[in-house]
Design an enzyme around this catalytic site. Sequence first.
Site, short mmCIF file in Angstrom:
data_model
loop_
_atom_site.label_atom_id
_atom_site.label_comp_id
_atom_site.label_asym_id
_atom_site.label_seq_id
_atom_site.Cartn_x
_atom_site.Cartn_y
_atom_site.Cartn_z
N GLU A 1 2.28 7.99 7.51
CA GLU A 1 2.12 8.84 6.59
C GLU A 1 1.36 10.22 6.87
OE1 GLU A 1 0.30 5.28 4.40
OE2 GLU A 1 1.33 6.36 2.63
N ALA B 1 -3.91 2.57 8.49
CA ALA B 1 -5.17 2.55 7.88
C ALA B 1 -5.92 1.48 8.41
CB ALA B 1 -5.38 2.57 6.36
N GLY C 1 -0.54 4.15 7.20
CA GLY C 1 -1.16 5.37 7.36
C GLY C 1 -0.69 6.33 8.64
N GLU D 1 3.13 -1.71 4.48
CA GLU D 1 2.23 -2.04 3.56
C GLU D 1 2.07 -3.37 2.76
OE1 GLU D 1 2.90 0.80 4.16
OE2 GLU D 1 1.15 2.30 4.29
#
Length: 307
Positions: free
Chosen positions: A157, A108, A154, A177
Site C-alpha cells: 500500500e 503494518a 501496508g 490482510e
Amino acid sequence: MRSLQLLSSSALRLGSCLGHSWPWQHAAAAAAASYSAAAAGAAVPEAAIEITQQGPTALVELNRPKALNALSSQVMHELVDAVMQLDAEPSVRAIIITGRGKAFAAGADIREMAGLDQAQAEQQQLFARWQELSTGRKGWTPLIAAVNGIALGGGAELAMLCDVIIASTAASFGLPEVTLGVIPGIGGTQRLPRLVGRARAMDAMLTARRISAEEALSWGLVSRLVQPEQLLPEAQAIADKLASFSPGAVARLLQASHAADNMLLDAALLEERRLFYSCFGTADQREGMGAFLEKRQPVFTKNKQPI
Ligand code: CAA
C-alpha cells in the site's frame, strides 16, 4: 552526498556536530525533542529510516531489516515527517522510498496491532497519517517507490501511494490482510482496483496470494522491472530526468493526476484545464516553448516554488 537519521536524538547530535545546516534540521530537531527519553538522556529508539540527499534527490530507506521493515507507528511517523520536510524543501525535486535488506516492507507491524481493541484502533487513528503522503504534499514532490523485495499489506500500500513504482526482479507483492482477520487499511481496497482493475485486485485480495515481480509488471502495478543491483540507479535516473524538467510543470502534472483519482471525469477535466492555463503564468512555459522554437535545450527553474 549527505546522510541524516531523522527523529531520534541522533538528529540533534548530527545537527550540532556537522558544521553545516540541514534544510530540515529544525523540524527534525523538534521531532527528536518530542521523544521524552531523549530529553531525559535515556536510551532512544534507533531511527527507523535513513535519509540521504544527493543533489535534488532524497533517498528515504526503511531501516528495520530484522523485522522486514514492518511499518510500526515509529516508522510511519518518521517517514511521514521526513517526506513532509523534504517536500517543503525547494531544492528537493524527487523522493525515492526503498527498503534496506531483503524486504521493501512486510506490512503494518502485527506485533504492535495484535492487542488492540476497536476503541483503541479508532482512538489511535491507526494508519491515518499515511494519507498525508498522498494528499499532504504542498510542494508536490514526486515519490518514487523502488521496491527491492517483499511488499506485503501496508508495504504494498505504501508503494501504491507513490507516483512511480519500479521494482527489482526480487520483489513480490500481496495484500494478505484477510489471513490475519482484517482488511487492508492503508488504501489497498481502493488503490489496487484502480491500478490493476477490479478482477485482478479482488483475486489478489480475496485469495491473499503473492504476486511476483513479473506478474506485477504485466498487471501494470509497476512500470519498470530491473535486476536488483540496477534498482537504485534506475530510480535515480528517473529522479534525474524529472529534476531536469520544470518543477512547476511536474507539480501541476501530479495535481492533475490526483484530481483523476479523486474527482468525476468532467470535474477532473476542468481541473486539468485550470492547471494547464496556470502554466502560462510561469517563466518555465515561456522558456520551454521558446527553446523548442529556437531549437535549443530549455533551461528551467531549478527549485520548486509554491503554485
Ligand atoms: N509485523 C511485525 N513483524 C513482522 C512482520 C509484520 N508485518 N513481518 C515480519 N515480521 C517479523 C517476524 O515476526 C520476524 O521477527 P522475529 O525474528 O522477531 O520472529 C521477522 O520479521 C522475520 O520474519 P519471518 O521469520 O516471518 O521471515 P520469513 O522469511 O520466514 O517470512 C514473510 C517472511 C512471509 C514476509 C512473513 O514474515 C510474513 O508473512 N509476514 C507478515 C506479512 C503480512 O501479513 N503483512 C500484512 C500485515 S497487516 C497490514 O499490513 C495491515 C494494513 O493494511 C496496513
